[in-house]
Design a protein around this motif. Sequence first.
Motif, PDB file in Angstrom:
ATOM      1  N   SER A 114      25.186  14.498  -7.393  1.00 14.25           N
ATOM      2  CA  SER A 114      26.468  14.294  -6.729  1.00 14.25           C
ATOM      3  C   SER A 114      27.104  15.634  -6.368  1.00 14.25           C
ATOM      4  CB  SER A 114      27.403  13.521  -7.661  1.00 14.25           C
ATOM      5  OG  SER A 114      28.744  13.717  -7.276  1.00 14.25           O
ATOM      6  N   ILE A 115      27.301  15.847  -5.083  1.00 13.82           N
ATOM      7  CA  ILE A 115      27.906  17.106  -4.620  1.00 13.82           C
ATOM      8  C   ILE A 115      29.342  17.203  -5.127  1.00 13.82           C
ATOM      9  CG2 ILE A 115      28.602  18.425  -2.560  1.00 13.82           C
ATOM     10  CD1 ILE A 115      26.164  17.236  -1.138  1.00 13.82           C
ATOM     11  N   ASP A 116      30.078  16.089  -5.101  1.00 13.86           N
ATOM     12  CA  ASP A 116      31.455  16.088  -5.609  1.00 13.86           C
ATOM     13  C   ASP A 116      31.488  16.544  -7.061  1.00 13.86           C
ATOM     14  OD1 ASP A 116      32.701  15.287  -3.326  1.00 13.86           O
ATOM     15  OD2 ASP A 116      32.760  13.150  -3.854  1.00 13.86           O
ATOM     16  N   GLU A 117      30.606  15.944  -7.869  1.00 16.81           N
ATOM     17  CA  GLU A 117      30.570  16.281  -9.296  1.00 16.81           C
ATOM     18  C   GLU A 117      30.294  17.772  -9.486  1.00 16.81           C
ATOM     19  OE1 GLU A 117      29.155  13.236 -12.038  1.00 16.81           O
ATOM     20  OE2 GLU A 117      27.536  14.620 -12.546  1.00 16.81           O
ATOM     21  N   ALA A 118      29.338  18.283  -8.715  1.00 15.24           N
ATOM     22  CA  ALA A 118      28.991  19.705  -8.818  1.00 15.24           C
ATOM     23  C   ALA A 118      30.209  20.563  -8.499  1.00 15.24           C
ATOM     24  CB  ALA A 118      27.837  20.027  -7.875  1.00 15.24           C
ATOM     25  N   LEU A 119      30.884  20.249  -7.406  1.00 12.71           N
ATOM     26  CA  LEU A 119      32.015  21.086  -6.991  1.00 12.71           C
ATOM     27  C   LEU A 119      33.199  20.973  -7.941  1.00 12.71           C
ATOM     28  CD1 LEU A 119      31.952  20.715  -3.120  1.00 12.71           C
ATOM     29  CD2 LEU A 119      31.283  22.667  -4.515  1.00 12.71           C
ATOM     30  N   LEU A 120      33.388  19.799  -8.525  1.00 12.30           N
ATOM     31  CA  LEU A 120      34.547  19.607  -9.401  1.00 12.30           C
ATOM     32  C   LEU A 120      34.387  20.284 -10.757  1.00 12.30           C
ATOM     33  CD1 LEU A 120      35.409  15.870  -8.688  1.00 12.30           C
ATOM     34  CD2 LEU A 120      36.853  17.850  -8.195  1.00 12.30           C
ATOM     35  N   LEU A 121      33.142  20.375 -11.235  1.00  8.28           N
ATOM     36  CA  LEU A 121      32.945  20.859 -12.600  1.00  8.28           C
ATOM     37  C   LEU A 121      32.434  22.288 -12.717  1.00  8.28           C
ATOM     38  CD1 LEU A 121      31.310  17.728 -14.273  1.00  8.28           C
ATOM     39  CD2 LEU A 121      33.707  18.319 -14.077  1.00  8.28           C
ATOM     40  N   ALA A 122      31.616  22.701 -11.770  1.00  8.17           N
ATOM     41  CA  ALA A 122      30.863  23.939 -11.973  1.00  8.17           C
ATOM     42  C   ALA A 122      31.686  25.197 -11.797  1.00  8.17           C
ATOM     43  CB  ALA A 122      29.690  23.982 -10.991  1.00  8.17           C
ATOM     44  N   THR A 123      31.253  26.242 -12.530  1.00 13.53           N
ATOM     45  CA  THR A 123      31.715  27.570 -12.156  1.00 13.53           C
ATOM     46  C   THR A 123      30.678  28.173 -11.203  1.00 13.53           C
ATOM     47  OG1 THR A 123      30.602  28.526 -14.088  1.00 13.53           O
ATOM     48  CG2 THR A 123      32.940  27.979 -14.331  1.00 13.53           C
ATOM     49  N   ARG A 124      29.499  27.526 -11.158  1.00  9.73           N
ATOM     50  CA  ARG A 124      28.425  28.020 -10.311  1.00  9.73           C
ATOM     51  C   ARG A 124      27.510  26.856  -9.952  1.00  9.73           C
ATOM     52  NH1 ARG A 124      24.576  32.080 -13.220  1.00  9.73           N
ATOM     53  NH2 ARG A 124      23.021  32.281 -11.601  1.00  9.73           N
ATOM     54  N   VAL A 125      27.208  26.717  -8.683  1.00 15.05           N
ATOM     55  CA  VAL A 125      26.328  25.631  -8.231  1.00 15.05           C
ATOM     56  C   VAL A 125      25.008  26.236  -7.744  1.00 15.05           C
ATOM     57  CG1 VAL A 125      26.031  23.718  -6.595  1.00 15.05           C
ATOM     58  CG2 VAL A 125      28.316  24.240  -7.491  1.00 15.05           C
ATOM     59  N   ILE A 126      23.918  25.695  -8.293  1.00 17.03           N
ATOM     60  CA  ILE A 126      22.578  26.123  -7.904  1.00 17.03           C
ATOM     61  C   ILE A 126      21.943  24.990  -7.122  1.00 17.03           C
ATOM     62  CG2 ILE A 126      20.297  26.817  -8.780  1.00 17.03           C
ATOM     63  CD1 ILE A 126      22.438  28.738  -9.734  1.00 17.03           C
ATOM     64  N   VAL A 127      21.438  25.282  -5.927  1.00 15.76           N
ATOM     65  CA  VAL A 127      20.788  24.235  -5.135  1.00 15.76           C
ATOM     66  C   VAL A 127      19.278  24.427  -5.185  1.00 15.76           C
ATOM     67  CG1 VAL A 127      20.577  23.153  -2.868  1.00 15.76           C
ATOM     68  CG2 VAL A 127      22.780  24.127  -3.579  1.00 15.76           C
ATOM     69  N   LEU A 128      18.594  23.333  -5.550  1.00 13.59           N
ATOM     70  CA  LEU A 128      17.130  23.344  -5.558  1.00 13.59           C
ATOM     71  C   LEU A 128      16.626  22.604  -4.317  1.00 13.59           C
ATOM     72  CD1 LEU A 128      15.547  22.371  -9.019  1.00 13.59           C
ATOM     73  CD2 LEU A 128      15.680  24.626  -7.958  1.00 13.59           C
ATOM     74  N   ALA A 129      15.686  23.202  -3.615  1.00 11.19           N
ATOM     75  CA  ALA A 129      15.020  22.520  -2.505  1.00 11.19           C
ATOM     76  C   ALA A 129      13.635  22.116  -2.990  1.00 11.19           C
ATOM     77  CB  ALA A 129      14.909  23.448  -1.304  1.00 11.19           C
ATOM     78  N   PRO A 130      13.113  20.985  -2.491  1.00 12.92           N
ATOM     79  CA  PRO A 130      11.836  20.498  -3.010  1.00 12.92           C
ATOM     80  C   PRO A 130      10.593  21.111  -2.350  1.00 12.92           C
ATOM     81  CG  PRO A 130      12.786  18.879  -1.487  1.00 12.92           C
ATOM     82  CD  PRO A 130      13.724  20.059  -1.520  1.00 12.92           C
ATOM     83  N   ASN A 131       9.447  20.844  -2.979  1.00 10.55           N
ATOM     84  CA  ASN A 131       8.099  21.114  -2.434  1.00 10.55           C
ATOM     85  C   ASN A 131       7.816  22.542  -2.049  1.00 10.55           C
ATOM     86  OD1 ASN A 131       7.439  18.318  -2.675  1.00 10.55           O
ATOM     87  ND2 ASN A 131       8.593  17.973  -0.781  1.00 10.55           N
ATOM     88  N   PRO A 132       7.639  23.401  -2.945  1.00  5.51           N
ATOM     89  CA  PRO A 132       7.910  23.273  -4.373  1.00  5.51           C
ATOM     90  C   PRO A 132       9.371  23.564  -4.667  1.00  5.51           C
ATOM     91  CG  PRO A 132       6.998  25.429  -3.928  1.00  5.51           C
ATOM     92  CD  PRO A 132       7.068  24.718  -2.601  1.00  5.51           C
ATOM     93  N   GLY A 133       9.830  23.102  -5.838  1.00  4.99           N
ATOM     94  CA  GLY A 133      11.225  23.304  -6.221  1.00  4.99           C
ATOM     95  C   GLY A 133      11.567  24.786  -6.300  1.00  4.99           C
ATOM     96  N   ARG A 134      12.554  25.194  -5.566  1.00  9.86           N
ATOM     97  CA  ARG A 134      12.978  26.607  -5.585  1.00  9.86           C
ATOM     98  C   ARG A 134      14.471  26.695  -5.334  1.00  9.86           C
ATOM     99  NH1 ARG A 134      11.135  24.598  -1.086  1.00  9.86           N
ATOM    100  NH2 ARG A 134      12.000  25.348   0.874  1.00  9.86           N
ATOM    101  N   ILE A 135      15.060  27.767  -5.772  1.00 12.44           N
ATOM    102  CA  ILE A 135      16.505  27.943  -5.616  1.00 12.44           C
ATOM    103  C   ILE A 135      16.807  28.438  -4.201  1.00 12.44           C
ATOM    104  CG2 ILE A 135      18.519  29.264  -6.405  1.00 12.44           C
ATOM    105  CD1 ILE A 135      17.280  29.265  -9.209  1.00 12.44           C
ATOM    106  N   VAL A 136      17.647  27.679  -3.481  1.00 16.53           N
ATOM    107  CA  VAL A 136      18.000  28.099  -2.124  1.00 16.53           C
ATOM    108  C   VAL A 136      19.473  28.480  -1.993  1.00 16.53           C
ATOM    109  CG1 VAL A 136      16.126  26.871  -0.945  1.00 16.53           C
ATOM    110  CG2 VAL A 136      18.281  25.679  -1.411  1.00 16.53           C
ATOM    111  N   ALA A 137      20.251  28.254  -3.048  1.00 15.68           N
ATOM    112  CA  ALA A 137      21.637  28.710  -3.009  1.00 15.68           C
ATOM    113  C   ALA A 137      22.151  28.857  -4.436  1.00 15.68           C
ATOM    114  CB  ALA A 137      22.505  27.735  -2.237  1.00 15.68           C
ATOM    115  N   ASP A 138      23.055  29.783  -4.596  1.00 18.20           N
ATOM    116  CA  ASP A 138      23.650  30.084  -5.902  1.00 18.20           C
ATOM    117  C   ASP A 138      25.093  30.485  -5.585  1.00 18.20           C
ATOM    118  OD1 ASP A 138      24.463  31.241  -8.302  1.00 18.20           O
ATOM    119  OD2 ASP A 138      22.529  32.192  -8.685  1.00 18.20           O
TER     120      ASP A 138
END
Length: 264
Positions: free
Chosen positions: A196-220
């Motif tokens: 849930s993007i809402d949940e991430a934005l409401l709670l996090a001090t930092r949001v990490i986005v994983l993109a699939p195939n293979p799983g990798r970090i595309v945003a921090d």
Amino acid sequence: MSILSLQSLSLDYAEAGTRQKRRVLDGINLHIASDEFVIVIGRSGSGKTSLLNLAAGFTEPSEGRVSVDGKEIDGPGADRAVVFQDDALYPWLSAVGNVAFPLKLQGIARAERQSHAEELLAKVGLEGAGHKNIWELSGGMRQRVGIARALASGPRFLLLDEPLGALDALTRSRMQKFLLEVWAGSKTSALLITHSIDEALLLATRVIVLAPNPGRIVADVRTEFGKALLDGKSVKEIKMFAAFKSLHDELTALIHGDEEEIAA
Ligand SMILES: Nc1ncnc2c1ncn2[C@@H]1O[C@H](COP(=O)(O)OP(=O)(O)O)[C@@H](O)[C@H]1O
Ligand SMILES: [Mg+2]
């Protein structure tokens, strides 16, 4: 201050029925300090649970290392507590018995573990409910007991895999604020997985986005809407912030951007 580090982490799974391997996580670098609330978000299958299992020490990476304060972990440990979506409480134990259970394993005397468990229950808003049976508790209350149990061993990191995913919308929203308060009131850092993007934005001090195939970090991305929520702003008000909307749009594009292409 403690730091949980995932360094140059990759993970391969064997393809069922073949000798081939499939790369599920690739080149993950993530360092979590003890005052952070880090949320990992990504589509289903992007490797979120695999990442959490590695951080917990349930599984070993194919490459790279997981360490706490520079010391490589060699499996699960009391410094990292895990909460799952459908966390199994022990149905033959009362609420307080569930929370006290890890303390029993640590050899703590009965009276002491009982009183510490009662304190933890109060911390998660279940004061006086300790004697209740598990089947008498609502879904939200069960998750609170699960979180109290996870906090019982005094972990430095709380690892949560979609902990609110099975709750109805209203309970979920209450539990989000509750989680934020528990995190703010403890010295435990949190690594929470959600889609849930809402949940991430409401709670996090930092949001990490994983993109699939293979799983990798595309945003921090650093965020601070949780502070507004703790300061008493309503979710409705926060969602109207221009900064909230634009980050929500950005994350939506990043996570779901190519979905139409796939459908076409
Ligand atoms: N034990 C396993 N053996 C083989 N493949 C697995 C295993 N666990 C997960 N996978 C595969 O790894 C990928 C990532 O899964 P997972 O970490 O559960 O992603 P997420 O939690 O983001 O949905 C998926 O394609 C999944 O099918
Ligand atoms: Mg998962």
